[in-house]
Design a protein around this motif. Structure first.
Motif, PDB file in Angstrom:
ATOM      1  N   ASP A  22       7.243  -9.622   2.013  1.00 35.12           N
ATOM      2  CA  ASP A  22       6.502 -10.867   1.810  1.00 35.12           C
ATOM      3  C   ASP A  22       5.292 -10.869   2.738  1.00 35.12           C
ATOM      4  OD1 ASP A  22       5.681 -13.452   1.333  1.00 35.12           O
ATOM      5  OD2 ASP A  22       7.192 -14.349   2.670  1.00 35.12           O
ATOM      6  N   SER A  23       4.126 -11.250   2.204  1.00 36.24           N
ATOM      7  CA  SER A  23       2.931 -11.256   3.063  1.00 36.24           C
ATOM      8  C   SER A  23       2.447 -12.658   3.412  1.00 36.24           C
ATOM      9  CB  SER A  23       1.791 -10.478   2.392  1.00 36.24           C
ATOM     10  OG  SER A  23       1.299 -11.210   1.279  1.00 36.24           O
ATOM     11  N   ASN A  24       2.943 -13.700   2.712  1.00 38.02           N
ATOM     12  CA  ASN A  24       2.378 -15.036   2.948  1.00 38.02           C
ATOM     13  C   ASN A  24       3.405 -16.076   3.386  1.00 38.02           C
ATOM     14  OD1 ASN A  24       3.752 -15.290   0.576  1.00 38.02           O
ATOM     15  ND2 ASN A  24       2.083 -16.245  -0.574  1.00 38.02           N
ATOM     16  N   ASP A  26       6.206 -17.202   2.042  1.00 48.04           N
ATOM     17  CA  ASP A  26       6.978 -18.043   1.108  1.00 48.04           C
ATOM     18  C   ASP A  26       8.391 -17.489   0.869  1.00 48.04           C
ATOM     19  OD1 ASP A  26       6.505 -15.858  -0.498  1.00 48.04           O
ATOM     20  OD2 ASP A  26       5.569 -16.983  -2.144  1.00 48.04           O
ATOM     21  N   ILE A  28       9.221 -14.704  -0.502  1.00 45.00           N
ATOM     22  CA  ILE A  28       9.325 -13.849  -1.687  1.00 45.00           C
ATOM     23  C   ILE A  28       8.318 -12.706  -1.552  1.00 45.00           C
ATOM     24  CG2 ILE A  28       9.042 -13.762  -4.208  1.00 45.00           C
ATOM     25  CD1 ILE A  28       9.795 -16.732  -4.272  1.00 45.00           C
ATOM     26  N   GLY A  29       8.782 -11.513  -1.768  1.00 42.64           N
ATOM     27  CA  GLY A  29       7.917 -10.341  -1.657  1.00 42.64           C
ATOM     28  C   GLY A  29       6.757 -10.425  -2.637  1.00 42.64           C
ATOM     29  N   ASP A  30       5.674  -9.707  -2.340  1.00 39.74           N
ATOM     30  CA  ASP A  30       4.476  -9.799  -3.171  1.00 39.74           C
ATOM     31  C   ASP A  30       3.674  -8.496  -3.110  1.00 39.74           C
ATOM     32  OD1 ASP A  30       3.133 -10.072  -0.619  1.00 39.74           O
ATOM     33  OD2 ASP A  30       3.836 -12.156  -0.644  1.00 39.74           O
ATOM     34  N   ILE A  75       3.098 -15.867  -7.820  1.00 38.37           N
ATOM     35  CA  ILE A  75       4.070 -15.580  -6.760  1.00 38.37           C
ATOM     36  C   ILE A  75       3.802 -14.214  -6.145  1.00 38.37           C
ATOM     37  CG2 ILE A  75       6.505 -14.937  -6.364  1.00 38.37           C
ATOM     38  CD1 ILE A  75       7.386 -17.318  -7.708  1.00 38.37           C
TER      39      ILE A  75
END
Ligand code: NOJ
Ligand code: CA
Length: 521
Positions: A22-24, A26, A28-30, A75
């Motif tokens: 996850d970069s942001n 939330d 959840i990976g992205d 997402i």
């Protein structure tokens, strides 16, 4: 090796994007997260990544319900993020394979919204509508037919009711889906893994399936009938051949099919004159009881039925099956890895396998997977093998700054990339050594597999080419065994302290130990 396509000697790494990085914050990976970890993948030594669906989706089945085949779900990021991922992957010589989900769309896809709006709509026939249901079931349990109150017909869904099946007999559907493939191919993606390839087309007469005599208590109701008329239909091969022709009109791309079928049927997906899937996924190692005899048997059966010229492939795990270290145990997972990397063909590994991740127990309140929610308590859930990648010793394992969408395993403090990197004896370093070994010894890719032998818990075979012979010894038992060998040198052991050991005619292996021995010419 020089005449091989890039994907033939390749190790493919499956990224389940929600769970990788996850970069942001939330939870959840992205896509940006994947970019951050590309150097890790380069160091691991893999050649390609396959990213499970990233398209716009209501996420009823976490991306396998696509609402727009030519988009990126917010997402996961934006189309610019995707372009950057592709560019950054290619800059590192990593190929990028996308997941193509042609059997069904989301019920929120504009095509289905139109299709269900009236019986006269021009897209009515893009999906499978009937006045009466037959006995075809959903793979997630229950009838596959859903009543539509407005237009007073039923539509068929092989999975969730939020995933209506497309009608691949309709030429407009084919054209639209092939346009989607072209959209990504034009961007430069290196191939596709095609979701449920064997389910794509159904009997045009909608005949009822026969009951499954093996069906019993504790199984998914999806198994109550034999899927004779709603899967593996003869016409599917025309579709696969069309996809392959399209893929082949771009140089250097690969077509991989997800197919769960008995071996003989699986082989037909290589296609007439090998013009079908380049790689119909071989799931035998996921399905075979873990003992030397059974494993030897599937290896010889598989190698024995491969059509002439067909390229083999092997898989230890994916986002739908229990993790290998859970299935066979943490100790045996080491010889499973050694087996995988010494078999012929293209290999696919699942994120986290390389650090020995196990299934995570999911408390009921954290459960996410619709397959579990639909039929609780009979082991249908896939959340346990989808827990976040464990990168470091921090409280959220370096996966996220926020709350991870699925819980981390209890062992994440000790079992993670950061800790394993520094430990010579770790699973991660075993994977790195094995992948490097495969790169260094082309015999593991192109050599013949011969002398496959079982003696008690010991499985042994040879990989041989002109100038090189490697002997692979794998101990499927817990106790020590003696194995016959010729004079040679250990080039990789599951226990790295044995590397460079000289052997003569007998060698001892500890429980769950494996050795690769280069026979002295
Ligand atoms: C197979 C995918 O791997 C699985 O995750 C998904 O639920 C079904 N196909 C439906 O698309
Ligand atoms: Ca995120």
């Amino acid at each position: 090796m020089r005449n091989l396509a890039w994907w033939q000697p390749a190790v493919i790494y499956e990224v389940y994007p929600r769970s990788f990085q996850d970069s942001n914050g939330d939870g959840i990976g992205d896509l940006d997260g994947i970019v951050q970890r590309l150097d890790y993948l380069v160091k691991l030594g893999v050649d390609a990544i396959w990213v499970a669906p990233i398209y716009r989706s209501p996420m009823a089945d976490f991306g396998y319900d696509v609402a727009d085949y030519c988009s990126v779900d917010p997402i996961f990021g934006t189309m610019r993020d995707f372009d950057r991922l592709l560019e950054e992957a290619h800059r590192r010589d990593l190929k990028l394979i996308l997941d193509f989900v042609p059997n069904h769309s989301s019920d929120q896809h504009p095509w289905f919204i139109e299709s269900r709006s009236s019986r006269e709509n021009s897209k009515r026939d893009w999906y499978l509508w009937r006045d009466e249901p037959n006995n075809w079931m959903s793979n997630f349990g229950g009838s596959g037919w859903e009543w539509d109150e407005r237009t007073k017909q039923y539509y068929y869904h092989s999975f969730l009711k939020e995933q209506p099946d497309l009608n691949w007999r309709n030429p407009e559907v084919r054209t639209a889906m092939y346009d989607a493939l072209r959209f990504w191919l034009d961007k430069g993606v290196d191939g596709f893994r095609v979701d449920v390839m064997w389910l794509l087309i159904k009997d045009d007469q909608y005949r009822d399936n026969p009951p499954n005599p093996q069906y019993g208590l504790g199984q998914s109701s999806g198994n109550s009938f034999l899927p004779v008329y709603n899967s593996n239909r003869p016409e599917v091969h025309d579709l696969v051949a069309e996809m392959r022709a399209l893929i082949d009109s771009y140089p250097g791309r690969v077509l991989i099919g997800e197919i769960y079928l008995p071996l003989k049927d699986l082989m037909t997906y290589y296609g007439q004159d090998l013009k079908g899937a380049n790689l119909p996924f071989n799931f035998l190692l996921l399905q075979t009881p873990w003992n030397a005899q059974a494993v030897a048997q599937v290896i010889s059966e598989y190698m024995g039925v491969l059509p002439p010229g067909a390229w083999p492939n092997w898989v230890l795990g994916n986002h739908d099956n229990a993790r290998i270290a859970t299935r066979v145990g943490v100790l045996q997972a080491a010889i499973a890895a050694m087996l995988l990397f010494t078999l012929p063909g293209t290999l696919t590994i699942y994120y986290g396998e390389e650090i020995g991740m196990t299934n995570v127990l999911i408390p009921p309140e954290d459960m996410q997977d619709p397959a579990e929610k639909n039929q609780p308590g009979i082991g249908m859930g896939r959340d346990p093998e989808r827990s976040p990648m464990v990168w470091d010793r921090s409280i959220t394992a370096g996966f996220t700054r926020g709350r991870p969408w699925l819980p981390l395993g209890e062992d994440h403090w000790t079992l993670n990339v950061e800790v394993e990197q520094g430990n010579e004896a770790s699973v991660l370093n075993l994977y790195r050594r094995l992948i490097a070994l495969r790169r260094a010894h082309s015999v593991l890719v192109v050599g013949v597999l011969r002398s496959l032998t079982v003696y008690g818990n010991l499985l042994s075979f040879e990989r041989a080419a002109d100038k090189e012979r490697l002997l692979i010894l794998l101990n499927f038992g817990n106790g020590p065994v003696q194995a016959a060998t010729e004079a040679g040198i250990v080039i990789t052991g599951t226990d790295s302290r044995r590397n460079m050991e000289r052997v003569n005619n007998l060698v001892e292996l500890q429980g769950s130990e494996g050795l690769v021995i280069a026979i002295t010419p």
